[in-house]
Every structure is written in structure tokens, then in C-alpha cells.
Scaffold this active site. Structure first.
Site, short mmCIF file in Angstrom:
data_model
loop_
_atom_site.label_atom_id
_atom_site.label_comp_id
_atom_site.label_asym_id
_atom_site.label_seq_id
_atom_site.Cartn_x
_atom_site.Cartn_y
_atom_site.Cartn_z
N CYS A 146 0.84 -1.19 0.00
CA CYS A 146 0.00 0.00 0.00
C CYS A 146 0.88 1.25 0.00
CB CYS A 146 -0.91 0.01 1.22
SG CYS A 146 -1.94 -1.47 1.35
N ARG A 168 1.41 1.49 -5.98
CA ARG A 168 1.59 0.55 -4.88
C ARG A 168 0.29 -0.17 -4.51
NH1 ARG A 168 6.40 1.47 -2.12
NH2 ARG A 168 5.57 0.39 -0.31
N TRP A 177 -3.68 -1.87 -1.49
CA TRP A 177 -3.66 -3.17 -2.17
C TRP A 177 -4.19 -4.16 -1.15
CZ3 TRP A 177 -1.26 -8.04 -1.86
CH2 TRP A 177 -1.31 -8.81 -3.02
N ASN A 236 0.60 -0.13 5.97
CA ASN A 236 1.10 -0.95 4.88
C ASN A 236 1.74 -2.19 5.50
OD1 ASN A 236 2.19 -1.93 2.44
ND2 ASN A 236 4.10 -0.85 2.81
N GLY A 237 1.29 -3.37 5.06
CA GLY A 237 1.84 -4.61 5.59
C GLY A 237 0.73 -5.56 6.01
N GLU A 252 10.54 -13.37 -19.90
CA GLU A 252 10.20 -11.98 -19.58
C GLU A 252 9.16 -11.42 -20.54
OE1 GLU A 252 10.20 -8.01 -18.13
OE2 GLU A 252 10.42 -10.01 -17.27
N LYS A 255 5.48 -9.93 -19.48
CA LYS A 255 4.97 -8.61 -19.83
C LYS A 255 3.58 -8.71 -20.46
CE LYS A 255 7.94 -6.11 -18.13
NZ LYS A 255 7.80 -7.04 -17.03
N GLU A 289 0.99 -9.85 -17.73
CA GLU A 289 0.80 -8.86 -16.68
C GLU A 289 -0.19 -7.77 -17.09
OE1 GLU A 289 4.72 -8.04 -14.01
OE2 GLU A 289 4.94 -7.64 -16.14
N HIS A 303 8.77 -31.81 -26.21
CA HIS A 303 8.63 -32.59 -24.99
C HIS A 303 7.30 -32.33 -24.30
CE1 HIS A 303 12.69 -34.09 -25.31
NE2 HIS A 303 13.13 -32.85 -25.49
N LYS A 338 3.33 -2.45 -7.50
CA LYS A 338 4.73 -2.33 -7.90
C LYS A 338 5.69 -2.93 -6.88
CE LYS A 338 7.94 -0.57 -10.60
NZ LYS A 338 8.09 -1.00 -11.99
#
Length: 603
Positions: free
Chosen positions: A2, A28, A75, A101-102, A481, A485, A488, A504, A598
Site C-alpha cells: 500500500c 503501490r 492493495w 502498509n503490511g 520476460e 509482460k 501482466e 517434450h 509495484k
């Protein structure tokens, strides 16, 4: 994860500046937002609260000026995304407001005890318990120690005792109406303090302090900060003794946090990459030399990171093997603590992180230090937790990343690892030349002609449900990566694979029209990866080749420069652009993907 912000000012400031700061911190978390501030004259002063579920709207209600306020962008971890669960939270008396936050890991037993003693809860969050816990602690101190020493203000003493009762990694700010004070305290989760002519400020990230101060202090885990109209006081969280702030300059400027004419931060930050890499080529060579020396004298070197940083670590392991003939291990940070047993005091752990606050990376660093290993860090935020814990740090100097997706910090890490590998090999001049060629290749990948091809691909893929990405060797981490992207920011199911794994089992996923991105640099992997691409095409797949040269296996060719071992720096750019263009076409916010934030400061 947050975002929290607060200020105390000698003269009233617009309460709306808190909302402006929260917009800066919204990367955040953007499940809800809220603000608390003192409203009314002294005789009828109260804590006014405005909070809502959802993102911060473009226009918010007019708010009065005030001398003290705090705010929060959330968040969600405990409790749904509702107005009631939005922060700030008040105590029963309405004299305290808190933002958090946490995760308070022991919130259930604390809540049950508080409910038994008569406290009324208005939310289902773990955070609200701290408001009530602090209310009880203040009442107890005032009852049993009515003449408490001015050396330790009552509010600071109460926060000390209340914070010692909660478990977990947390950052909290409390607003106390009777004293017009803010108190800030933390354990691992970041808080930054600033002081200027307008007042004293506290935030989760220094970017929220830009324009209000030109000097900052990073709050330590063993400190408590008291903010009032006179400024900032620091206290030792264990002893209560006064401490002095360690001020350092805030180098960020308003232009660093603005869109600069771009429609979104993501596309701005993609375009900033050549400039970031040029800065590394000019300013980080000495750091790369020192890192190379640490690797040279270590017995066991480990690169650790999460998500995008984890793929940078994997790419680094290929670079050190290929260029320096050096075995360097790449480990996902969240898994590192399960593999820490082989660490010794001769080991070197290199932490890769944009924010420097990612909890899994912090735990990996703590594990390394417990076993006596040396810790180095490639980190973008110089005053962050990882930067302070590390024995040696190379700043990425990429500037703020305000899009949730990491782009320029990723390529900055790769650039430093590339230089370090060449220095270990005794070919520093080759590494520098290769990096400058990569910078030119990035600029070509960002040119309008390349962008036109990427937009045409995005038009074709906009309604796709699945996308596959393959690469081999140095391009395998790039494939991972690129897939990250896309998933996400577009919510298209994208998977990256080592090209050799197709036969395979993976090729069973290919059907008529399945899009497949293929990374094919002009290296020893080319023949094999093109063979795999042709197998995908023969089974109906639609193949997009990202390569210096075309091939009959490609339905679409997106050209990139041939830059040798720096190919991961250049090849990822078209994938970043494709992810952005797809998000825009799908009507999604490229800067704030759902469910993501983030800085991952919780487990």
C-alpha cells in the site's frame, strides 16, 4: 504494498495535496483510497475522513485547508475491496486515525481481545486493530503515568508499546487529534521523511515528496518519528531515547515523475531505456569492476530476484557462463531460503531489485547475512532496505518506475551484468562497445517503422486467448520476460518456453492460429530455434519472429539489430511495446494491471 502519506504543517495546507500524493503512490495499490484530516475550529475540531473503494477519480471533492492530514492507497490483503475496508481507520473515540502498509500476522487474537474489552470494529481488515490498540495504550499510559516525562511524548510511548504487540512486516502512521501530531513507525516496510518550509512529510516512497522537500531521511526499523508543527523528532524504538536524523538530498525532480507528454508511464519508461543504458555506460563502470572483483574472489555466487528481476538473474547466469566462463547460480528469491544451506562466509549473493523493498529479496538477503555471505545489490532506489543491507551496491540510476510493469530497471540490470561479465573476462572494452551498440539497437527498435509492425501484430492478437513465446540460450530468459509482460498487462494467457522443450509436450498446445513469438538472434541457437519455429508453423501456429534477419518460418518479421551478447537488451523492446499496444487495444490501463502492485512488501 500500500501507499501511505502524511504531513504536519505550521500553516494550513490544502488537504487535497494528500490526494495528489496518493496519485503518485497509486502504483503501490489501487483497490481503494482515503484521507483523514483535522477539520473545524479548535472548539469543534474533528478528524474528517473521506475514503472510497476503487481508484482515485480524476476529480475529488473540494477539501478545506488543514495543518495535519494523512492518506492511503490500498492493495487489499485482509478484507474485501469496500468503502468500509478502505483506510484511514479511526478508533472508538474519533481522536485517532491510522494508515497501514503490511500484514499484522497476529491480528485475530488481538481483535478478539479488543472486542471483548468493548471496542467496536467497522471493517474486516487487520489494519483497524492498531487504531484500537493504540487507543487502549494511550488510555493506560495517561491513567498510570499522568506525569510522563516530556522527553518521551505520550503518543510516542504509546506507539512503541502498541507496535511491539503486532507481528509481521508493517509500516504505520497514526494521527492524534488532541496533540495535532503524526507518529510513524515501521518494520522492514519502507517509510521516508522529508522536511521543508511548508512542513514535515512522510511517505512510502520518496517520489511522493518531490516538490515538498529537497532532503529526506529513511526511517530505520529501530526508530519512531514524531511529526508536529515544529518539525521532526526521532526516538529509539527500544529505549525511547532521542536520535538525530541522517538527512540526504532528494535528487528527484518534478519532471522525473511526470508523464512528459506520453499517454502512460509504461510507454514513457520503455522509451527512456536508451538514455538509462547510456548513463550506465558512462557512470557505472567502476561499480561493475568492483562487482567483478567480488565475484572473482567468491566461492559460490548467486543472483537472486523476483519476477522480472528473477529473469534478469537467469539471463545473468547465461552471460557469466558465455562471456566469463564463470558458473553463477540464478535463484528465484522466494525459493532462496530453501536453498541457503550451502552458503558460507565465502559466498556472494547479488540481489536484483527495482524498489529494494521486495520482501522475498529482503528475506534472501537476511538468509545470506545470517550465514556470513557477502551481499551485493543492483537496486534502483538508493535508500531502500536492500541498499542499506547490502555490503556493496550499484545503483541502477533508471529513475522512478511508476508503471507497475518493470522495463527500464530490467534492461539496466542486464547492462550492468553484461559489463561485469566482460570485465571478469578481461574484455572490458568489448563489453562497453557491445553496450553502446545495444543502445543504438534499442533506438532502432523504438523507431516508427518497427512500431508500425508491432501495431499490426497487436491488431491481429487483440482478441487472442493464448500466446506462446520461445527462445534458446540467452534468449530463453527473454522469452520468459516477454511472456510475463504480455500476461501482466493484457491478461492474455502467455507462456514462455525453452525452444527445445516444444517437442517434450508443449507443442500439444499449438492449434490453428496459435500466436507464437520466436526470439532468434544470430548466434549458435539460430538453427535450432528456427527448426522449432517451423514445427509450430507446420501445426497451424502463427509465428512472429523477433530477429535481425527474416526467415521462411516467420509469418511476420520484427527486425532488431544484431548486437551479439547484448541481444537480450534489444530483443525485449518489441515485446514490451507489443504488451503495451495490446493493453491499449483491449481498453486496459497499462500502468495499473489488475491485482498487481509495484513494490511487493508482503509475503
Amino acid at each position: 504494498m500500500c501507499g501511505i502519506f502524511g504531513f504536519v504543517a505550521p500553516q494550513p495546507l490544502p488537504a487535497s495535496l494528500v490526494i495528489d500524493a496518493l496519485r503518485t503512490l497509486e502504483y503501490r495499490g489501487y483497490d481503494s483510497w482515503g484521507i483523514a484530516f483535522l477539520d473545524g475550529d479548535l472548539a469543534r475540531e474533528r478528524i474528517a475522513v473521506l475514503k472510497r473503494a476503487g481508484r482515485i477519480p480524476a476529480s475529488t471533492p473540494n477539501l478545506p485547508a488543514t495543518v495535519i492530514a494523512l492518506g492511503h492507497t490500498r492493495w487489499a490483503t485482509h478484507g474485501g475491496v469496500t468503502d468500509e475496508n478502505a483506510h484511514p481507520h479511526l478508533d472508538c473515540t474519533g481522536t485517532l486515525a491510522i494508515v497501514h502498509n503490511g500484514i499484522i500476522e497476529n491480528y485475530l487474537p488481538l481483535r478478539r481481545a479488543l472486542e471483548r474489552s468493548g471496542h467496536r470494529f467497522r471493517s474486516s481488515t487487520d489494519s483497524e486493530i492498531f487504531a484500537h490498540l493504540l487507543e487502549d495504550t494511550i488510555a493506560s499510559i495517561e491513567e498510570h503515568h499522568p506525569s510522563a516525562s516530556d522527553d518521551i511524548p505520550t503518543l510516542v510511548e504509546a506507539v512503541r508499546h502498541a507496535f511491539n504487540q503486532v507481528r509481521g512486516l508493517n509500516a504505520l502512521i497514526a494521527l492524534h487529534r488532541p496533540t495535532r501530531q503524526l507518529v510513524a513507525v515501521k518494520s522492514t516496510s519502507p517509510l521516508v521523511l522529508g522536511h521543508g518550509p511548508a512542513g514535515t512529510f512522510v511517505a512510502s516512497d520518496a517520489v511522493a515528496l518531490v516538490g515538498y522537500t529537497d532532503r529526506i531521511h529513511y526511517l530505520q526499523d529501530d526508530e519512531i518519528a514524531l511529526l508536529d508543527h515544529q518539525g521532526l523528532q526521532l526516538f529509539d524504538r527500544c529505549t525511547g531515547q532521542r536520535r538525530s536524523a541522517r538527512w540526504e538530498p532528494l535528487t528527484l525532480r518534478p519532471a522525473d515523475t511526470s508523464l512528459g507528454g506520453y499517454p502512460h508511464y509504461l510507454i514513457k519508461e520503455i522509451h527512456e531505456q536508451p538514455r538509462v543504458l547510456a548513463r550506465i555506460a558512462r557512470e557505472r563502470l567502476d561499480g561493475a569492476r568492483q562487482l567483478a572483483d567480488l565475484i572473482r574472489h567468491s566461492y559460490g555466487t548467486f543472483l537472486v530476484g523476483c519476477g522480472t528481476a528473477g529473469y534478469a538473474a537467469l539471463c545473468g547466469s547465461y552471460l557469466f557462463s558465455r562471456i566469463a566462463r564463470r558458473h553463477v547460480n540464478a535463484v528465484i528469491a522466494s525459493e532462496f531460503k530453501y536453498q541457503e544451506h550451502f552458503l558460507t562466509d565465502r559466498s556472494l549473493v547479488i540481489a536484483l531489485t527495482q524498489s529494494g523493498e521486495t520482501i522475498d529479496v529482503i528475506e534472501a538477503v537476511h538468509a545470506a547475512k545470517r550465514r556470513g555471505a557477502t551481499v551485493a545489490a543492483l537496486v534502483n532506489v538508493t535508500g531502500s532496505t536492500v541498499a542499506r543491507l547490502a555490503d556493496f551496491t550499484i545503483p541502477l540510476s533508471a529513475g522512478p518506475e511508476q508503471s507497475v510493469l518493470s522495463t527500464k530497471a530490467y534492461t539496466a540490470k542486464l547492462a550492468i551484468l553484461l559489463l561485469t561479465a566482460h570485465i571478469l573476462n578481461g574484455s572490458e572494452h568489448v563489453g562497453l562497445d557491445t553496450l553502446w551498440r545495444a543502445i543504438e539497437g534499442m533506438e532502432m527498435a523504438l523507431a516508427p517503422a518497427t512500431l508500425d509492425r508491432i501495431r499490426a501484430v497487436a491488431d491481429r492478437l487483440v482478441d487472442a486467448q493464448h500466446c506462446y513465446v520461445i527462445g534458446r540460450g540467452l534468449s530463453y530468459p527473454t522469452a520468459l520476460e516477454a511472456a510475463l509482460k504480455i500476461k501482466e498487462v493484457t491478461y492474455i494467457h502467455a507462456e514462455g518456453f525453452a525452444g527445445g522443450e516444444l517437442k517434450h509436450g508443449v507443442i500439444a498446445l499449438i492449434e490453428d492460429g496459435s500466436p507464437c513469438l520466436v526470439f532468434s538472434p544470430l548466434d549458435e541457437t539460430r538453427a535450432d530455434i528456427l527448426s522449432g519455429a517451423m514445427e509450430v508453423r507446420s501445426r497451424g501456429g502463427w509465428v512472429i519472429g523477433i530477429s535481425p534477419e527474416p526467415d521462411e518460418a516467420f509469418h511476420v518479421h520484427i527486425p532488431v539489430a544484431d548486437v551479439g551478447d547484448a541481444s537480450p537488451l534489444v530483443s525485449i523492446v518489441p515485446a514490451q511495446l507489443l504488451a503495451y499496444e495490446l493493453a491499449v487495444r483491449r481498453g486496459l490501463d497499462p500502468d495499473k494491471p489488475r491485482n498487481l502492485a509495484k513494490s511487493v512488501t508482503v509475503k
